[in-house]
Design a protein around this motif. Structure first.
Motif, PDB file in Angstrom:
ATOM      1  N   ALA A 178      16.128  43.485  14.856  1.00  0.00           N
ATOM      2  CA  ALA A 178      15.455  42.463  15.664  1.00  0.00           C
ATOM      3  C   ALA A 178      16.345  41.233  15.821  1.00  0.00           C
ATOM      4  O   ALA A 178      16.429  40.647  16.914  1.00  0.00           O
ATOM      5  N   ALA A 179      16.994  40.854  14.728  1.00  0.00           N
ATOM      6  CA  ALA A 179      17.901  39.693  14.794  1.00  0.00           C
ATOM      7  C   ALA A 179      19.073  39.976  15.722  1.00  0.00           C
ATOM      8  O   ALA A 179      19.500  39.109  16.507  1.00  0.00           O
ATOM      9  N   ASP A 180      19.614  41.201  15.642  1.00  0.00           N
ATOM     10  CA  ASP A 180      20.736  41.578  16.506  1.00  0.00           C
ATOM     11  C   ASP A 180      20.309  41.567  17.971  1.00  0.00           C
ATOM     12  O   ASP A 180      21.059  41.100  18.841  1.00  0.00           O
TER      13      ASP A 180
ATOM     14  N   ASP B  26      24.294  30.013  14.640  1.00  0.00           N
ATOM     15  CA  ASP B  26      23.361  29.978  13.506  1.00  0.00           C
ATOM     16  C   ASP B  26      22.693  31.340  13.304  1.00  0.00           C
ATOM     17  O   ASP B  26      22.547  31.814  12.160  1.00  0.00           O
ATOM     18  N   ALA B  27      22.318  32.000  14.404  1.00  0.00           N
ATOM     19  CA  ALA B  27      21.666  33.308  14.295  1.00  0.00           C
ATOM     20  C   ALA B  27      22.629  34.352  13.740  1.00  0.00           C
ATOM     21  O   ALA B  27      22.232  35.221  12.945  1.00  0.00           O
ATOM     22  N   GLU B  28      23.893  34.275  14.138  1.00  0.00           N
ATOM     23  CA  GLU B  28      24.882  35.227  13.637  1.00  0.00           C
ATOM     24  C   GLU B  28      25.105  35.032  12.132  1.00  0.00           C
ATOM     25  O   GLU B  28      25.286  36.018  11.381  1.00  0.00           O
TER      26      GLU B  28
ATOM     27  N   PHE C  90      17.916  39.788  19.237  1.00  0.00           N
ATOM     28  CA  PHE C  90      17.714  38.392  19.609  1.00  0.00           C
ATOM     29  C   PHE C  90      19.043  37.715  19.943  1.00  0.00           C
ATOM     30  O   PHE C  90      19.141  36.957  20.920  1.00  0.00           O
ATOM     31  N   ILE C  91      20.066  38.001  19.140  1.00  0.00           N
ATOM     32  CA  ILE C  91      21.390  37.427  19.389  1.00  0.00           C
ATOM     33  C   ILE C  91      21.943  37.917  20.723  1.00  0.00           C
ATOM     34  O   ILE C  91      22.534  37.145  21.498  1.00  0.00           O
ATOM     35  N   ASN C  92      21.758  39.180  21.027  1.00  0.00           N
ATOM     36  CA  ASN C  92      22.229  39.723  22.309  1.00  0.00           C
ATOM     37  C   ASN C  92      21.520  39.060  23.481  1.00  0.00           C
ATOM     38  O   ASN C  92      22.139  38.785  24.526  1.00  0.00           O
ATOM     39  N   GLN C  93      20.224  38.780  23.310  1.00  0.00           N
ATOM     40  CA  GLN C  93      19.486  38.081  24.357  1.00  0.00           C
ATOM     41  C   GLN C  93      20.017  36.662  24.542  1.00  0.00           C
ATOM     42  O   GLN C  93      20.156  36.168  25.670  1.00  0.00           O
ATOM     43  N   LEU C  94      20.310  36.012  23.412  1.00  0.00           N
ATOM     44  CA  LEU C  94      20.882  34.663  23.483  1.00  0.00           C
ATOM     45  C   LEU C  94      22.230  34.668  24.194  1.00  0.00           C
ATOM     46  O   LEU C  94      22.516  33.788  25.017  1.00  0.00           O
ATOM     47  N   LYS C  95      23.051  35.655  23.882  1.00  0.00           N
ATOM     48  CA  LYS C  95      24.367  35.738  24.513  1.00  0.00           C
ATOM     49  C   LYS C  95      24.249  36.006  26.019  1.00  0.00           C
ATOM     50  O   LYS C  95      25.006  35.445  26.825  1.00  0.00           O
ATOM     51  N   ALA C  96      23.293  36.869  26.394  1.00  0.00           N
ATOM     52  CA  ALA C  96      23.082  37.137  27.823  1.00  0.00           C
ATOM     53  C   ALA C  96      22.618  35.866  28.537  1.00  0.00           C
ATOM     54  O   ALA C  96      23.066  35.560  29.652  1.00  0.00           O
ATOM     55  N   GLY C  97      21.710  35.127  27.883  1.00  0.00           N
ATOM     56  CA  GLY C  97      21.261  33.867  28.468  1.00  0.00           C
ATOM     57  C   GLY C  97      22.388  32.865  28.575  1.00  0.00           C
ATOM     58  O   GLY C  97      22.497  32.136  29.569  1.00  0.00           O
TER      59      GLY C  97
END
Length: 276
Positions: A212-214, A181-183, A216-223
């Motif tokens: 900021a969105a990018d 959804d974020a992507e 956030f997505i990278n943080q989500l992927k790391a998690g």
């Protein structure tokens, strides 16, 4: 009773092999999952109970065999007593040196001494039999309780790990959906920035939002990667514990015992079986 003690000792050896193989299999867990838990402590206790029980039963078996040999020897001496008396009588007549003849007369115990010894051995055998029967029943009960506790700990650990795996699987799916959804939102924001004319200030704000969105997505992927790693480790741990739980005496019979109450305790996951 000593035969029962020997049989119980052999039976406990096969259970000990199951215990040792379980410990060895759990040593093969991923490093992150290698730690002392309720199962590991239960296996240590079970190993100690089995080892102590076998030592006690082996000692009683040894005492029983020793007593049996003494009784056989005493029986043989009683049976051959008349022959020795005849020999003594002939020695008194034919011995060329009186002192040698006298010495040989008292080389073997008398019939009275042998009978007294026989009564002592009968009492000793009865005591060993009583002790062996009590030890077999008591150690069987102690080992059964230790084994039941280990099984209960395995079941509890299996349930906990399986619940954690299912929770991780749910979180993993949610993280995947959130990232997707974020992507999509980031893609729409980027397309709008390219298609809509903006002032320098507005363009800078849009670029900051995109960045900021990018991030956030990278943080989500790391998690999500951490969740997937944890899920993989928990799955591996779950399968190993499941294999341990289902381990049979037949399979464990191929295991060569390598545990020793003096040698163990070197690695993080190996039990310290020397503890009091």
């Amino acid at each position: 009773a000593t035969v029962k003690a020997q049989h119980a000792t052999r039976m406990k050896f096969s259970v000990m092999m199951v215990c040792e193989m379980r410990l060895k299999l759990r040593d093969d867990k991923p490093e992150e999952e290698t730690f002392r838990d309720i199962v590991h402590e239960a296996l240590e206790v079970e190993w100690q109970v089995l080892s102590k029980s076998r030592e006690e039963l082996q000692e009683l078996s040894r005492q029983g065999d020793e007593c049996r040999q003494e009784m056989l020897h005493c029986e043989a001496m009683l049976v051959t007593g008349p022959s020795r008396e005849n020999v003594k009588a002939r020695q008194k007549v034919t011995a060329s040196l009186p002192q040698l003849a006298t010495r040989s007369l008292y080389a073997a115990p008398s019939i009275e001494e042998l009978l007294a010894k026989s009564y002592e051995l009968v009492e000793k055998a009865a005591k060993i039999t009583e002790d062996a029967e009590e030890a077999v029943l008591r150690t069987d009960d102690e080992c059964a309780k230790a084994s039941a506790h280990t099984t209960a700990c395995f079941d509890k650990r299996k349930t906990q790990t399986d619940t954690h795996r299912k929770n991780l699987e749910k979180v993993k799916k949610e993280a995947k959906a959130t990232i997707s959804d974020a992507e999509k939102r980031l893609s729409m924001l980027t397309m709008r920035a390219h298609k809509t004319p903006e002032t320098p200030r507005s363009a800078a704000e849009t670029q900051a939002q995109v960045q900021a969105a990018d991030d956030f997505i990278n943080q989500l992927k790391a998690g999500k990667r951490r969740i997937e790693t944890d899920y993989r480790l928990k799955t591996s741990s779950f399968r190993i514990d499941k294999s341990c739980r289902e381990l049979t005496k037949v399979r464990a019979g191929t295991h060569v015992s390598s545990l020793h109450p003096i040698a163990l305790g070197s690695s993080q996951s190996s039990p310290n079986l020397t503890g009091g």
